[in-house]
Motif scaffolding. Structure first.
Motif, PDB file in Angstrom:
ATOM      1  N   LEU A  16      -1.041  10.791  -9.820  1.00  0.00           N
ATOM      2  CA  LEU A  16      -0.135  11.031  -8.695  1.00  0.00           C
ATOM      3  C   LEU A  16      -0.133   9.838  -7.738  1.00  0.00           C
ATOM      4  O   LEU A  16       0.913   9.445  -7.223  1.00  0.00           O
ATOM      5  CB  LEU A  16      -0.547  12.298  -7.941  1.00  0.00           C
ATOM      6  N   LEU A  17      -1.303   9.255  -7.514  1.00  0.00           N
ATOM      7  CA  LEU A  17      -1.406   8.147  -6.566  1.00  0.00           C
ATOM      8  C   LEU A  17      -0.660   6.904  -7.033  1.00  0.00           C
ATOM      9  O   LEU A  17      -0.119   6.153  -6.219  1.00  0.00           O
ATOM     10  CB  LEU A  17      -2.877   7.800  -6.313  1.00  0.00           C
ATOM     11  N   ILE A  18      -0.613   6.678  -8.342  1.00  0.00           N
ATOM     12  CA  ILE A  18       0.091   5.494  -8.834  1.00  0.00           C
ATOM     13  C   ILE A  18       1.524   5.819  -9.261  1.00  0.00           C
ATOM     14  O   ILE A  18       2.237   4.956  -9.754  1.00  0.00           O
ATOM     15  CB  ILE A  18      -0.669   4.816  -9.995  1.00  0.00           C
ATOM     16  N   GLY A  19       1.921   7.073  -9.050  1.00  0.00           N
ATOM     17  CA  GLY A  19       3.311   7.441  -9.288  1.00  0.00           C
ATOM     18  C   GLY A  19       3.673   7.696 -10.728  1.00  0.00           C
ATOM     19  O   GLY A  19       4.858   7.771 -11.067  1.00  0.00           O
ATOM     20  N   ILE A  39       5.865   8.780  -1.367  1.00  0.00           N
ATOM     21  CA  ILE A  39       6.239   8.422  -2.741  1.00  0.00           C
ATOM     22  C   ILE A  39       6.648   9.615  -3.608  1.00  0.00           C
ATOM     23  O   ILE A  39       7.151   9.426  -4.710  1.00  0.00           O
ATOM     24  CB  ILE A  39       5.114   7.657  -3.447  1.00  0.00           C
ATOM     25  N   ALA A  40       6.454  10.840  -3.117  1.00  0.00           N
ATOM     26  CA  ALA A  40       6.701  12.012  -3.971  1.00  0.00           C
ATOM     27  C   ALA A  40       8.136  12.063  -4.479  1.00  0.00           C
ATOM     28  O   ALA A  40       8.386  12.376  -5.641  1.00  0.00           O
ATOM     29  CB  ALA A  40       6.351  13.297  -3.226  1.00  0.00           C
ATOM     30  N   GLY A  41       9.095  11.742  -3.617  1.00  0.00           N
ATOM     31  CA  GLY A  41      10.497  11.784  -4.019  1.00  0.00           C
ATOM     32  C   GLY A  41      11.124  10.414  -4.173  1.00  0.00           C
ATOM     33  O   GLY A  41      12.348  10.284  -4.253  1.00  0.00           O
ATOM     34  N   MET A  42      10.302   9.393  -4.218  1.00  0.00           N
ATOM     35  CA  MET A  42      10.795   8.017  -4.256  1.00  0.00           C
ATOM     36  C   MET A  42      11.436   7.687  -5.601  1.00  0.00           C
ATOM     37  O   MET A  42      10.977   8.149  -6.657  1.00  0.00           O
ATOM     38  CB  MET A  42       9.624   7.065  -3.978  1.00  0.00           C
ATOM     39  N   SER A  43      12.504   6.899  -5.586  1.00  0.00           N
ATOM     40  CA  SER A  43      13.156   6.480  -6.829  1.00  0.00           C
ATOM     41  C   SER A  43      12.221   5.581  -7.626  1.00  0.00           C
ATOM     42  O   SER A  43      11.323   4.934  -7.063  1.00  0.00           O
ATOM     43  CB  SER A  43      14.448   5.720  -6.530  1.00  0.00           C
ATOM     44  N   GLU A  44      12.426   5.527  -8.930  1.00  0.00           N
ATOM     45  CA  GLU A  44      11.578   4.710  -9.790  1.00  0.00           C
ATOM     46  C   GLU A  44      11.685   3.228  -9.426  1.00  0.00           C
ATOM     47  O   GLU A  44      10.692   2.495  -9.460  1.00  0.00           O
ATOM     48  CB  GLU A  44      11.946   4.918 -11.257  1.00  0.00           C
ATOM     49  N   LYS A  45      12.877   2.792  -9.042  1.00  0.00           N
ATOM     50  CA  LYS A  45      13.062   1.395  -8.658  1.00  0.00           C
ATOM     51  C   LYS A  45      12.253   1.059  -7.413  1.00  0.00           C
ATOM     52  O   LYS A  45      11.550   0.037  -7.365  1.00  0.00           O
ATOM     53  CB  LYS A  45      14.548   1.106  -8.402  1.00  0.00           C
ATOM     54  N   GLU A  99       8.785  -1.380  -6.849  1.00  0.00           N
ATOM     55  CA  GLU A  99       8.609  -2.391  -5.806  1.00  0.00           C
ATOM     56  C   GLU A  99       7.298  -2.168  -5.059  1.00  0.00           C
ATOM     57  O   GLU A  99       6.569  -3.125  -4.755  1.00  0.00           O
ATOM     58  CB  GLU A  99       9.783  -2.338  -4.827  1.00  0.00           C
ATOM     59  N   LEU A 100       6.989  -0.903  -4.775  1.00  0.00           N
ATOM     60  CA  LEU A 100       5.751  -0.584  -4.066  1.00  0.00           C
ATOM     61  C   LEU A 100       4.530  -0.892  -4.937  1.00  0.00           C
ATOM     62  O   LEU A 100       3.482  -1.313  -4.431  1.00  0.00           O
ATOM     63  CB  LEU A 100       5.756   0.890  -3.656  1.00  0.00           C
ATOM     64  N   ARG A 101       4.672  -0.693  -6.239  1.00  0.00           N
ATOM     65  CA  ARG A 101       3.552  -0.948  -7.157  1.00  0.00           C
ATOM     66  C   ARG A 101       3.153  -2.419  -7.203  1.00  0.00           C
ATOM     67  O   ARG A 101       2.072  -2.748  -7.705  1.00  0.00           O
ATOM     68  CB  ARG A 101       3.910  -0.475  -8.572  1.00  0.00           C
ATOM     69  N   MET A 102       4.002  -3.293  -6.695  1.00  0.00           N
ATOM     70  CA  MET A 102       3.638  -4.708  -6.629  1.00  0.00           C
ATOM     71  C   MET A 102       2.441  -4.915  -5.704  1.00  0.00           C
ATOM     72  O   MET A 102       1.773  -5.951  -5.751  1.00  0.00           O
ATOM     73  CB  MET A 102       4.824  -5.542  -6.139  1.00  0.00           C
ATOM     74  N   ASN A 103       2.165  -3.931  -4.856  1.00  0.00           N
ATOM     75  CA  ASN A 103       1.012  -3.979  -3.964  1.00  0.00           C
ATOM     76  C   ASN A 103      -0.215  -3.288  -4.559  1.00  0.00           C
ATOM     77  O   ASN A 103      -1.243  -3.181  -3.890  1.00  0.00           O
ATOM     78  CB  ASN A 103       1.352  -3.304  -2.627  1.00  0.00           C
ATOM     79  N   MET A 104      -0.090  -2.796  -5.797  1.00  0.00           N
ATOM     80  CA  MET A 104      -1.174  -2.051  -6.429  1.00  0.00           C
ATOM     81  C   MET A 104      -1.613  -2.738  -7.719  1.00  0.00           C
ATOM     82  O   MET A 104      -0.813  -3.327  -8.432  1.00  0.00           O
ATOM     83  CB  MET A 104      -0.721  -0.629  -6.790  1.00  0.00           C
TER      84      MET A 104
END
Length: 248
Positions: free
Chosen positions: A46-49, A65-71, A75-80
């Motif tokens: 869940l934390l990494i989507g 992030i629960a309802g965030m679009s995959e795109k 973009e957010l995963r670039m920080n992970m």
């Protein structure tokens, strides 16, 4: 850095996670522990989507992030950065190509810069000069370190580890623990480590969170966690101690 608010996750009639509330602060290392089937790996997904909660909300760096679009999530995963349990290296690629994979996919860096980053990260994890090696030529511990080099290629603000000591002998487990601590210091990152290894959790973590049958039953500093009188915590600690003694 991470806020989890009243998160539930169900698979059919099975409640894998029940009303989880947790704050993970910037720069800390949090170990999430629990037995098999407790829900800790579900929480990591869940934390990494990779999965979405049935209800509740998760905020990463202030972003729900629960309802965030995959795109947007990409973009957010670039920080992970993510270090997988079994390394998840591409067997058909060299070590250098594995570490460079995300850089080539998601940046327009020139090859010279990519090669420099790859060399820097491999040296950081104690594997300088092995860019041309293939994953099949590496030991389990070396694969874990290559997986970490790939995870930190973008200098992420958050690093997730899934069972980093799984399948390793005690000596290599200690080396991986040291590497996690060293990486956290150098990267100044927030680290979340999912593990069943209590000894590792006590070595690397600032705080320990325990999940039991889908419920978050304890979040404490390492010192305070070991003093908890909750019978579920004490039973887990005792089983881990017996397991370590049996492996000696």
């Amino acid at each position: 850095m991470i806020k989890i608010r009243d998160v539930c996750k169900s698979f059919g009639s099975h409640e894998a996670l029940k009303h989880i509330n947790l704050d993970i602060v910037e720069g800390e290392t949090l170990a999430i522990i629990g037995g098999s089937g407790s829900g800790k790996s579900t929480l990591l997904r869940l934390l990494i989507g990779l999965d979405r909660p049935t209800s509740g909300e998760i905020y990463i760096m202030g972003n729900p992030i629960a309802g965030m679009s995959e795109k947007r999530l990409d973009e957010l995963r670039m920080n992970m950065g993510m270090v997988f349990q079994y390394s998840a290296l591409f067997d058909s690629m060299t070590v250098g190509e594995n570490v460079a994979f995300g850089l080539r996919e998601h940046t327009d860096y020139p090859e010279e810069k990519i090669r420099a980053i790859v060399a820097e990260k491999l040296e950081q994890v104690g594997l300088p000069g092995i860019e041309a090696s293939m994953p099949g030529e590496l030991s389990g511990g070396m694969k874990k370190r290559v997986g970490l080099a790939r995870a930190i290629a973008f200098n992420p603000k958050i690093i997730f580890y899934d069972e980093p000591s799984s399948g390793l002998d005690p000596i290599m487990t200690a080396r991986i623990d040291e590497l996690i601590i060293d990486t956290q210091k150098k990267q100044k990152a927030t680290s979340v480590v999912v593990t069943h290894d209590m000894a590792s959790a006590c070595t690397i973590a600032d705080r320990i969170a325990m999940i039991y049958e889908g419920e978050l039953i304890a979040v404490e500093t390492v010192e305070n966690f070991q003093k908890l009188e909750d019978p579920r915590v004490q039973s887990f600690l005792q089983r881990m101690h017996v397991g370590r003694e049996a492996r000696k």
